[in-house]
Design an enzyme around this catalytic site. Structure first.
Site, short mmCIF file in Angstrom:
data_model
loop_
_atom_site.label_atom_id
_atom_site.label_comp_id
_atom_site.label_asym_id
_atom_site.label_seq_id
_atom_site.Cartn_x
_atom_site.Cartn_y
_atom_site.Cartn_z
N HIS A 36 0.88 -1.18 0.00
CA HIS A 36 0.00 0.00 0.00
C HIS A 36 0.92 1.23 0.00
O HIS A 36 1.78 1.37 -0.87
CB HIS A 36 -0.92 -0.12 1.23
CG HIS A 36 -2.09 0.81 1.28
ND1 HIS A 36 -2.48 1.60 0.24
CD2 HIS A 36 -2.96 1.10 2.29
CE1 HIS A 36 -3.55 2.31 0.59
NE2 HIS A 36 -3.86 2.03 1.85
N HIS A 82 -2.35 -2.01 -9.65
CA HIS A 82 -3.35 -1.43 -8.74
C HIS A 82 -4.61 -2.28 -8.81
O HIS A 82 -4.94 -2.79 -9.88
CB HIS A 82 -3.65 0.02 -9.18
CG HIS A 82 -4.27 0.83 -8.09
ND1 HIS A 82 -5.62 0.79 -7.82
CD2 HIS A 82 -3.72 1.67 -7.18
CE1 HIS A 82 -5.86 1.60 -6.80
NE2 HIS A 82 -4.73 2.13 -6.39
N ASP A 97 2.68 5.67 -6.36
CA ASP A 97 3.93 5.52 -5.63
C ASP A 97 5.15 5.43 -6.54
O ASP A 97 6.28 5.51 -6.07
CB ASP A 97 3.88 4.28 -4.72
CG ASP A 97 2.94 4.50 -3.55
OD1 ASP A 97 2.91 5.62 -3.04
OD2 ASP A 97 2.25 3.55 -3.15
N1 ACO Z 1 4.86 -6.54 -10.42
C1 ACO Z 1 4.74 -7.73 -11.06
N2 ACO Z 1 3.59 -8.42 -11.16
C2 ACO Z 1 2.50 -7.86 -10.58
C3 ACO Z 1 2.55 -6.62 -9.93
C4 ACO Z 1 3.78 -5.95 -9.86
N3 ACO Z 1 3.88 -4.77 -9.25
N4 ACO Z 1 1.32 -6.31 -9.44
C5 ACO Z 1 0.53 -7.34 -9.81
N5 ACO Z 1 1.25 -8.28 -10.50
C6 ACO Z 1 0.73 -9.50 -11.10
C7 ACO Z 1 0.41 -10.53 -10.03
O1 ACO Z 1 1.52 -11.36 -9.75
C8 ACO Z 1 -0.72 -11.30 -10.70
O2 ACO Z 1 -0.16 -12.12 -11.68
P1 ACO Z 1 -0.78 -13.59 -11.97
O3 ACO Z 1 -2.15 -13.32 -12.53
O4 ACO Z 1 0.15 -14.23 -12.92
O5 ACO Z 1 -0.84 -14.28 -10.63
C9 ACO Z 1 -1.49 -10.22 -11.45
O6 ACO Z 1 -0.52 -9.20 -11.73
C10 ACO Z 1 -2.65 -9.63 -10.65
O7 ACO Z 1 -2.13 -9.11 -9.42
P2 ACO Z 1 -2.82 -9.20 -8.01
O8 ACO Z 1 -1.77 -9.38 -6.97
O9 ACO Z 1 -3.93 -10.21 -8.06
O10 ACO Z 1 -3.48 -7.75 -7.93
P3 ACO Z 1 -4.06 -7.06 -6.62
O11 ACO Z 1 -5.14 -6.19 -7.09
O12 ACO Z 1 -4.38 -8.06 -5.57
O13 ACO Z 1 -2.80 -6.22 -6.09
C11 ACO Z 1 -1.27 -4.48 -5.74
C12 ACO Z 1 -2.65 -4.88 -6.29
C13 ACO Z 1 -1.15 -4.94 -4.27
C14 ACO Z 1 -1.14 -2.95 -5.78
C15 ACO Z 1 -0.17 -5.14 -6.59
O14 ACO Z 1 -0.28 -4.69 -7.94
C16 ACO Z 1 1.22 -4.89 -6.05
O15 ACO Z 1 1.67 -5.62 -5.16
N6 ACO Z 1 1.94 -3.86 -6.58
C17 ACO Z 1 3.26 -3.50 -6.07
C18 ACO Z 1 3.15 -2.72 -4.76
C19 ACO Z 1 2.63 -1.31 -4.99
O16 ACO Z 1 3.09 -0.58 -5.86
N7 ACO Z 1 1.67 -0.91 -4.14
C20 ACO Z 1 1.10 0.44 -4.17
C21 ACO Z 1 -0.30 0.41 -4.69
S1 ACO Z 1 -0.98 2.04 -4.78
C22 ACO Z 1 -1.34 2.39 -3.17
O17 ACO Z 1 -1.70 1.56 -2.40
C23 ACO Z 1 -1.19 3.69 -2.75
#
Ligand code: ACO
Length: 437
Positions: free
Chosen positions: A268, A307, A363
């Site tokens: 987050h 996201h 971010d």
């Molecule tokens: N890098 C690589 N792969 C990713 C990323 C990433 N940053 N984010 C998602 N994916 C992939 C997942 O591995 C998944 O792949 P799969 O289908 O092969 O399993 C797919 O994309 C879907 O991702 P989920 O984890 O199901 O998406 P979710 O909506 O649960 O997560 C989140 C969203 C937590 C923001 C995620 O994208 C993440 O961890 N990003 C990196 C951390 C980040 O930047 N957080 C800030 C978010 S903005 C905020 O909160 C202010």
């Protein structure tokens, strides 16, 4: 009143049901009437991590994640970032309308009258190690404010609520600045109410022996814009925590501390600090492709990307890129920007990211601009929490005023053992940990 009906046929009993459908939603509680017999407690909706559950109705923030749209109270984020100050936007988010000149004047005066911290807060902060993470100090100090304002527990009293909201919005920059000064061993700087909200924050962070702190107007405006962009983001992880904790009628200080704790996680608001670490680790543009390959191999996530709601470019990231250009004119270019731009370019052309609709989020670029403004990476998430306090408080207020809300209490699908008899210790066989899952 339902707009339409959703017809469901239960193939177990051949019964059909008509569930009221309003604003595209059925009420999960209506599913309870779908049952196989009097012993059955009815169908529940199973939605781990709330992928498709609306937990409230809210008029604060609108996001269209497919189109990359963000609006506070109907106003596009781009217009607010260009034309407003942060406190003006805070008023909008908390009150529902943009303030008139007089309303804004009174609001700013009100907030400024609450910027001081109780002197005891200093001794409280003294208990932390010099290298304590500022977010940990920030969260704990917020919770500790609860002990100073016991009347805050009267959450149903609108006047009491109003006062706590002003206190929290006024005090969060002071707490944030004190955590920074504590980590450096510098004396705390008291608020200066001649200055704007962001200028005063910079004053409390960076004033040394000069009699009056003069903020660079380009930098204080950039910080104000960053605060506007971070002020609210509808039902995200920390807003959901604020509502859940607040639903037990806990006071707003502990509820805000809990929301800030949720924000601190790397998935987050903690991602902004992680992005900087990642850019440091990559080190140069030519190492970007190899790093992306490791992300695709599942070794780690690309921080600042992806996201839950945005499946398009996060509009805040676009504004931050624009603001960064203004800041770099004053401070010189942060070389990490080139690595970030290359990362974005490589990722956005790659099938892995295209298929999953992974774009830069707020971010991704915020850390680069924070660093150019002179902030240390471990303060980045605190910088996010200051403006987001406004959003949390608006969500909290919305929840308390909503007659449909009650204490938050999800259901579960029990997957453990059925009833079994107690086994005396001498007769127990070792079982693998987690065998019941
Ligand atoms: N890098 C690589 N792969 C990713 C990323 C990433 N940053 N984010 C998602 N994916 C992939 C997942 O591995 C998944 O792949 P799969 O289908 O092969 O399993 C797919 O994309 C879907 O991702 P989920 O984890 O199901 O998406 P979710 O909506 O649960 O997560 C989140 C969203 C937590 C923001 C995620 O994208 C993440 O961890 N990003 C990196 C951390 C980040 O930047 N957080 C800030 C978010 S903005 C905020 O909160 C202010």
């Amino acid at each position: 009143m339902a707009d339409e009906l959703l017809k469901i046929v239960d193939q177990r009993t051949n019964s059909s049901y008509e569930l009221p459908l309003s604003k595209g939603a059925i009420r999960a509680a209506d599913l309870k009437k779908i049952k196989t017999g009097p012993e059955d407690s009815g169908v529940v909706s199973y939605d781990p991590a709330f992928l498709n559950t609306a937990a409230c109705q809210s008029s604060i923030t609108f996001i269209d994640g497919d189109k990359g749209i963000l609006r506070y109270r109907g106003y596009p984020i781009e217009q607010l970032a260009e034309k407003c100050t942060f406190l003006e936007v805070a008023y909008l988010i908390l009150h529902g309308e943009l303030p008139t000149e007089t309303q804004l004047e009174n609001w700013v005066k009100d907030i400024k009258s609450h910027t001081m911290l109780h002197e005891k807060t200093k001794s409280f902060l003294e208990g932390f190690n010099h290298d304590a993470h500022p977010m940990g100090m920030f969260i704990s100090t917020l919770a500790a404010l609860s002990t100073l304002y016991p009347e805050a527990r009267k959450v149903r009293d609108p006047e009491v609520r109003k006062l706590q909201i002003r206190r929290l919005v006024g005090k969060v920059p002071t707490i944030a600045a004190y955590t920074y000064r504590h980590s450096l061993g510098f004396p705390y700087v008291y608020p200066d109410n001649d200055l704007s909200y962001t200028e005063n924050f910079m004053n409390m962070l960076w004033r040394m022996v000069e009699p009056k702190y003069q903020a660079n107007p380009v930098l204080s405006r950039a910080l104000d814009i960053l605060f506007i962009l971070h002020a609210d983001h509808e039902q995200n992880c920390s807003a959901n925590v604020m509502r859940a904790v607040g639903s037990s009628e806990a006071d707003p200080y502990v509820a805000t501390a809990a929301a800030a704790a949720a924000l601190s996680g790397p998935l987050h608001g903690g991602a902004n600090e992680e992005v900087l670490k990642m850019l440091d680790e990559i080190g140069s543009k030519d190492r970007v492709p190899a790093y992306i390959e490791r992300v695709k191999a599942g070794q780690f996530k690309l921080m600042g990307f992806g996201h839950r709601i945005y499946k398009n470019y996060d509009p805040r990231a676009r504004i931050i890129k624009w603001a960064a250009d203004q800041v770099f004119v004053a401070t010189g270019r942060n070389p990490k920007l080139d690595i970030a731009l290359e990362l974005e370019k490589v990722a956005l052309e790659d099938e892995y990211f295209i298929k999953r609709k992974l774009y830069p989020n707020v971010d991704f670029y915020s850390g680069i601009i924070y660093q150019a403004l002179g902030f240390k990476p471990d303060l980045f998430t605190v910088l996010f929490a200051i403006p987001r306090t406004v959003g949390w408080l608006a969500q909290w207020q919305d929840m308390l005023d909503d007659p449909e809300q009650k204490i938050a209490r999800p259901r579960q699908i029990y997957t453990g053992y059925a009833a079994r008899d107690f086994v005396p210790i001498e007769k127990r066989a070792a079982r693998p940990v987690g065998a019941a899952r």
